[in-house]
Design an enzyme around this catalytic site. Structure first.
Site, short mmCIF file in Angstrom:
data_model
loop_
_atom_site.label_atom_id
_atom_site.label_comp_id
_atom_site.label_asym_id
_atom_site.label_seq_id
_atom_site.Cartn_x
_atom_site.Cartn_y
_atom_site.Cartn_z
N GLU A 1 0.83 -1.19 0.00
CA GLU A 1 0.00 0.00 0.00
C GLU A 1 0.87 1.25 0.00
O GLU A 1 1.66 1.47 0.93
CB GLU A 1 -0.92 0.02 1.22
CG GLU A 1 -1.79 1.27 1.27
CD GLU A 1 -2.63 1.37 2.53
OE1 GLU A 1 -3.28 2.40 2.74
OE2 GLU A 1 -2.62 0.39 3.30
N LYS B 1 -7.47 -15.21 16.69
CA LYS B 1 -7.70 -14.84 15.29
C LYS B 1 -9.16 -14.51 15.01
O LYS B 1 -9.66 -14.73 13.91
CB LYS B 1 -7.21 -15.95 14.34
CG LYS B 1 -5.74 -16.26 14.52
CD LYS B 1 -5.29 -17.45 13.72
CE LYS B 1 -3.82 -17.77 14.01
NZ LYS B 1 -3.34 -18.97 13.33
N ASP C 1 2.49 -14.24 12.82
CA ASP C 1 1.32 -14.85 12.20
C ASP C 1 0.40 -13.73 11.72
O ASP C 1 -0.20 -13.02 12.54
CB ASP C 1 0.59 -15.73 13.21
CG ASP C 1 -0.51 -16.56 12.57
OD1 ASP C 1 -0.97 -16.19 11.47
OD2 ASP C 1 -0.92 -17.57 13.18
N HIS D 1 -2.48 10.21 -1.38
CA HIS D 1 -2.67 8.91 -2.01
C HIS D 1 -2.57 9.00 -3.53
O HIS D 1 -2.07 8.08 -4.19
CB HIS D 1 -4.02 8.31 -1.61
CG HIS D 1 -3.96 7.49 -0.36
ND1 HIS D 1 -3.67 6.16 -0.35
CD2 HIS D 1 -4.14 7.85 0.95
CE1 HIS D 1 -3.67 5.71 0.89
NE2 HIS D 1 -3.96 6.71 1.70
#
Length: 590
Positions: free
Chosen positions: A268, A400, A476, A574
């Site tokens: 990004e 998670k 992770d 951006h």
């Protein structure tokens, strides 16, 4: 200095010292028409049996004052058997060892001072890249056109323990045959590493088979330049290549008096640049302070009983302080670093959910806590034989998944980080004002998130920074879900001139050992931060420092993004950093 033995010039070339292999142990021995391992076992048995018999007989003779040299027939047979077994065992196990001591001549030793580092590196290299050797595990695939003469020649070569002559052509033909076996389904793709003993070759063959099965090309997915052995049995199964993610550096981040250059793996645009601007604003304002509130990984199995009464009895037993020490001893025996901290229970009908929390050193600790939990469940079965373990994880952990229990109780590292940004820095670096930031934070991060019913999402984009740092350091990535729980607070201080900003993150789950942290790229990023591996001086300190770095980076990212929104710079930045000006149609056509 390296002392090495040179080959002795006068040594007979016919004499060779080699250890028996597994295949040779099945061959008949020279002493008896039996397999070698049976012959060895027989002579060992004879040796110890005869020794025991003679010692027993001689003790009886001494007690009865009988001369030792007077031997009966059985004793003579025992002595003969003893001599025969000693001769065999020394001949089989000892002759070559004794000769290896006396055979070298004084000039057969060479002292080398040069290339010591290279010698050590060569000796540390693994002979086999992964799995077992190809000769031991996979038969050579012979093309259908191979003649009987070639087959006979190969059999003769194998009998001499010499591999058949190899060439690139024969290797490619063999790979082609293996690809056909995988495509045809007769050879499972997942077994290629163990069958071939070469992880990269296995990935190459699996990739080729996948392209033929699907009819789709993987030409854009790189294969070369990656250590596939490092992921075997640890990170990823059935690899066919690797994905490239660029790594940028934000910082220096001045945190608790130390400077950190923070690696961020992301695709990004603006993310690294924005975080870097936040780091600059924090740096020139005197740095940030980060405090660790709690450190404990959780696992919560679910068990079922025949009645609510029995479930309540186990809950009472587990939460009784008198029983905690006993349970901690049982739990802690699974690891040197796993230390049980607390047990919290919740009942749903006849089902009991038991949330264990423990310290895990420098590891993230999921496997560690799971092993400790299994120990406790096995122990509880003695007093609660009617307990039925439905699952080692009952989602009361919670891993998670966004969960209120992690937001309230914490999981992993619970951290709070703060900084005071000076008024002139807000104006010159962040291009906004303190009142504008405070008002925007209240309306966006607090009120707006509440209106959306957010769970742990009272922030601008904490998950952006957490994910980028996690990917760079081998964490992770799925644990970004609860690790991004964050509430960002802003208020004016020092008579309304300066900005106080803080981020509170109750469940940052990180480790510096195990999993993806051992891969070369991720290990390098951890080394850049100074938290690579396990801390020798204070176990667990490296993982705790990494958690504070994550929180400090989130603080910088929140500060910069909120300033960009407040100043109306978000879209402009951006368009500048996250939009390519290249004509992709021309690149595709070329």
């Amino acid at each position: 200095m390296d002392v090495r033995r040179r080959p002795v010039k006068n040594e007979s070339p016919k004499r060779s010292v080699k250890q028996p292999t597994a295949g040779e142990l099945l061959k008949p021995s020279d002493a008896l028409p039996l397999p070698l391992y049976l012959t060895n076992g027989l002579f060992f048995t004879i040796f110890f049996s005869v020794m025991y018999f003679l010692l027993h007989r001689w003790r009886e003779k001494i007690r009865n004052s009988v001369p030792l040299h007077v031997l009966t027939f059985s004793e003579l047979a025992a002595v003969a058997s003893l001599i025969a077994s000693v001769v065999y065992l020394v001949g089989f196990f000892g002759i070559e060892f004794v000769q290896s001591i006396f055979r070298p001549s004084p000039d057969s030793w060479e002292i080398q001072d040069d290339n010591l580092d290279q010698i050590m590196l060569d000796e540390d290299k693994r002979v086999k890249p992964c799995g077992e050797s190809i000769e031991a595990l996979i038969p050579r695939i012979i093309p259908a056109t191979t003649t009987d003469a070639v087959v006979a020649e190969m059999s003769i070569q194998k009998s001499k323990n010499k591999p058949p002559p190899a060439s690139e052509h024969s290797s490619s033909e063999e790979d082609e045959e293996i690809v056909k076996l995988v495509v045809g389904g007769s050879l499972p793709s997942y077994s290629l590493e163990s069958k071939l003993g070469d992880c990269k070759r296995a990935a190459k063959i699996r990739r080729e088979a996948l392209e033929r099965i699907t009819g789709k090309s993987l030409s854009g997915l790189p294969l070369d330049g990656f250590d596939y052995e490092s992921i075997l049995g640890q990170c990823c199964e059935m690899p066919v290549g690797y994905v490239q993610i660029p790594v940028g550096i934000a910082g220096p981040l001045l945190l608790n008096g130390a400077e950190f250059s923070v690696p961020m793996a992301t695709t990004e645009g603006c993310l690294v640049a924005s975080t870097n601007r936040g780091c600059k604003a924090i740096y020139v304002s005197g740095g940030a302070t980060c405090i660790l509130l709690k450190d404990g990984m959780t696992r919560a199995p679910v068990v079922r009983f025949g009645s609510v009464k029995r479930a309540a009895e186990l809950k009472q037993f587990l939460e009784d302080p008198m029983n905690f020490e006993t349970l901690a001893v049982v739990f802690n025996k699974s690891s040197r670093f796993g230390r049980l901290q607390s047990i919290k229970c919740a009942i749903a009908g006849k089902n009991l959910y038991i949330r264990f929390c423990c310290a895990t050193g420098d590891a993230m600790g999921m496997n560690m806590v799971s092993k400790g939990v299994q120990n406790v469940l096995d122990f509880l079965h003695e007093d609660f034989p009617d307990m039925d373990v439905m699952g080692i994880s009952g989602n009361y952990c919670s891993d998670k998944k966004p969960a209120a229990i992690n937001w309230i109780e914490g999981r992993g590292k619970s951290v709070v980080c703060e900084a005071v940004i000076k008024e002139e820095v807000v104006h010159k670096v962040l291009k906004t004002t303190v009142p504008a930031l405070v008002e925007l934070n209240m309306l966006k991060n607090l009120t707006g998130s509440a209106m959306a019913g957010a769970l742990g999402g009272f922030n601008a984009h904490a998950s952006n920074i957490v994910s980028a740092v996690y990917l760079a350091t081998g964490q992770d990535p799925a644990q970004n879900v609860e690790s991004s729980h964050c509430i960002t607070m802003m208020e004016a201080v020092n008579a309304g001139k300066d900005l106080h900003i803080s981020v509170t993150m109750p469940s940052i789950e990180v480790g510096t050992v195990g999993g993806g942290t051992q891969l070369a790229s991720q290990s390098a990023c951890l080394n850049l931060l100074g938290v690579k591996g396990a801390s020798k001086d204070e176990p667990g300190s490296n993982a705790r420092v990494l958690a504070t770095i994550v929180a400090g980076s989130v603080l910088a990212g929140e500060l910069s993004l909120m300033s960009a929104i407040s100043a109306g710079q978000l879209v402009k930045s951006h368009m500048k950093y996250n939009r390519s000006t290249r004509d992709m149609s021309k690149l595709t056509s070329s």
